[in-house]
Design a protein around this motif. Structure first.
Motif, mmCIF file in Angstrom:
data_model
loop_
_atom_site.group_PDB
_atom_site.id
_atom_site.type_symbol
_atom_site.label_atom_id
_atom_site.label_comp_id
_atom_site.label_asym_id
_atom_site.label_seq_id
_atom_site.Cartn_x
_atom_site.Cartn_y
_atom_site.Cartn_z
ATOM 1 N N LEU A 129 0.828 -1.205 0.000
ATOM 2 C CA LEU A 129 0.000 0.000 0.000
ATOM 3 C C LEU A 129 0.860 1.253 0.000
ATOM 4 N N ILE A 130 1.946 1.235 0.755
ATOM 5 C CA ILE A 130 2.844 2.381 0.828
ATOM 6 C C ILE A 130 3.656 2.533 -0.453
ATOM 7 N N ASP A 143 0.237 13.908 -11.636
ATOM 8 C CA ASP A 143 0.734 14.747 -10.533
ATOM 9 C C ASP A 143 0.756 13.960 -9.229
ATOM 10 N N ILE A 144 -0.303 13.205 -8.983
ATOM 11 C CA ILE A 144 -0.427 12.436 -7.744
ATOM 12 C C ILE A 144 0.636 11.340 -7.690
ATOM 13 N N VAL A 145 0.817 10.629 -8.798
ATOM 14 C CA VAL A 145 1.827 9.570 -8.857
ATOM 15 C C VAL A 145 3.217 10.147 -8.601
ATOM 16 N N ALA A 146 3.518 11.292 -9.201
ATOM 17 C CA ALA A 146 4.837 11.919 -9.030
ATOM 18 C C ALA A 146 5.044 12.397 -7.596
ATOM 19 N N SER A 191 15.618 4.420 -1.523
ATOM 20 C CA SER A 191 16.027 5.434 -0.545
ATOM 21 C C SER A 191 15.579 6.829 -0.982
ATOM 22 N N GLY A 192 15.630 7.120 -2.280
ATOM 23 C CA GLY A 192 15.174 8.412 -2.792
ATOM 24 C C GLY A 192 15.964 9.569 -2.223
ATOM 25 N N ASN A 193 15.390 10.761 -2.340
ATOM 26 C CA ASN A 193 16.022 11.977 -1.838
ATOM 27 C C ASN A 193 15.229 12.541 -0.675
ATOM 28 N N LYS A 232 5.709 9.365 -5.449
ATOM 29 C CA LYS A 232 7.010 8.778 -5.756
ATOM 30 C C LYS A 232 8.141 9.546 -5.090
ATOM 31 N N GLU A 233 7.998 10.849 -4.988
ATOM 32 C CA GLU A 233 9.034 11.684 -4.378
ATOM 33 C C GLU A 233 9.005 11.615 -2.856
ATOM 34 N N ALA A 234 7.803 11.500 -2.292
ATOM 35 C CA ALA A 234 7.657 11.588 -0.831
ATOM 36 C C ALA A 234 7.860 10.262 -0.112
#
Length: 237
Positions: A100-101, A164-167, A204-206, A170-172
């Protein structure tokens, strides 16, 4: 973990329950100008739409059968996700929670429903004197154009797309932005292994740079009145 996620574990064996709470470094402060509402819709539709492997209906039935609870949200200065389940269901439902996350489905119909509900709220937001007073007081304190006082409007909702929602998600929702608290009936050594196995796949992302705007407190002392003659009570801040 190597991907940046931090876990805090607290054993509490009084009841056969386990609760997992995630705090995510994100918020509506990061809504782009003209797309106010993006963060809150993302947080809501994550849970309401389900995930790739557990779409909404399948997820709802599973949680109902297990007397379990999962939720997601994004507020002004933080986001979150939580799971509250019986100890005996933890091994089965932890992968569902991770999915889900990590892989929310964000179906268009759930996005449209969320927008419709918010538009209904916009149409009624001048009905209550307390909400009017709080909104206008914030503008006096923080300024008309502050990110702390921006309003969701019909146009900003219409401007938000699924992409927009997917992006935004993905960032958060990456390891560098996530902290988890786990409390309940478990053995810490075993729980560490389970969490490492379940969450190591997250990127890990930013790290989000969640900046609160500076506030200029040199405003003059004033008295401000909003005339609302259709109610028989006053609200004073």
């Amino acid at each position: 973990l190597d991907n940046g996620i931090t876990f805090y574990l607290v054993e509490d064996k009084e009841l056969p329950l386990i609760r997992v709470n995630a705090t995510v470094r994100t918020g509506s402060l990061q809504d782009p100008s003209g797309k106010e509402g993006l963060a809150s819709i993302t947080g809501e539709v994550m849970r309401e739409g389900g995930s790739v492997n557990y779409p909404a209906e399948k997820l709802n039935i599973l949680l109902e059968d297990k007397a379990a609870f999962m939720s997601t949200f994004i507020g002004q200065g933080s986001g979150g996700a939580s799971m509250n389940i019986l100890k005996e269901d933890f091994d089965e439902l932890l992968p569902v929670f991770v999915d889900l996350i990590q892989n929310p489905l964000f179906p268009e119909e759930k996005i449209d429903l969320s927008k419709t509900q918010r538009k209904s709220g916009i149409s009624r937001r001048n009905d209550d004197q307390a909400s009017i007073a709080s909104r206008e007081f914030s503008k006096i304190i923080y300024g008309e154009n502050s990110p702390l006082t921006r309003q969701v409007e019909y146009a900003s909702l219409d401007a938000i797309t699924r992409d927009d929602i997917v992006a935004f998600h993905k960032e958060a929702f990456v390891g560098s932005n996530m902290t988890f608290g786990v409390i309940g009936d478990f053995d810490t050594k075993e729980m560490k292994k389970k969490l490492e196995s379940a969450f190591n796949s997250l990127k890990s992302g930013n790290k989000n740079n969640l900046v609160y705007p500076e506030i200029n407190y040199t405003y003059p002392s004033t008295v401000n009145l909003i005339d609302k003659p259709d109610v028989n009570q006053s609200y004073v801040i």
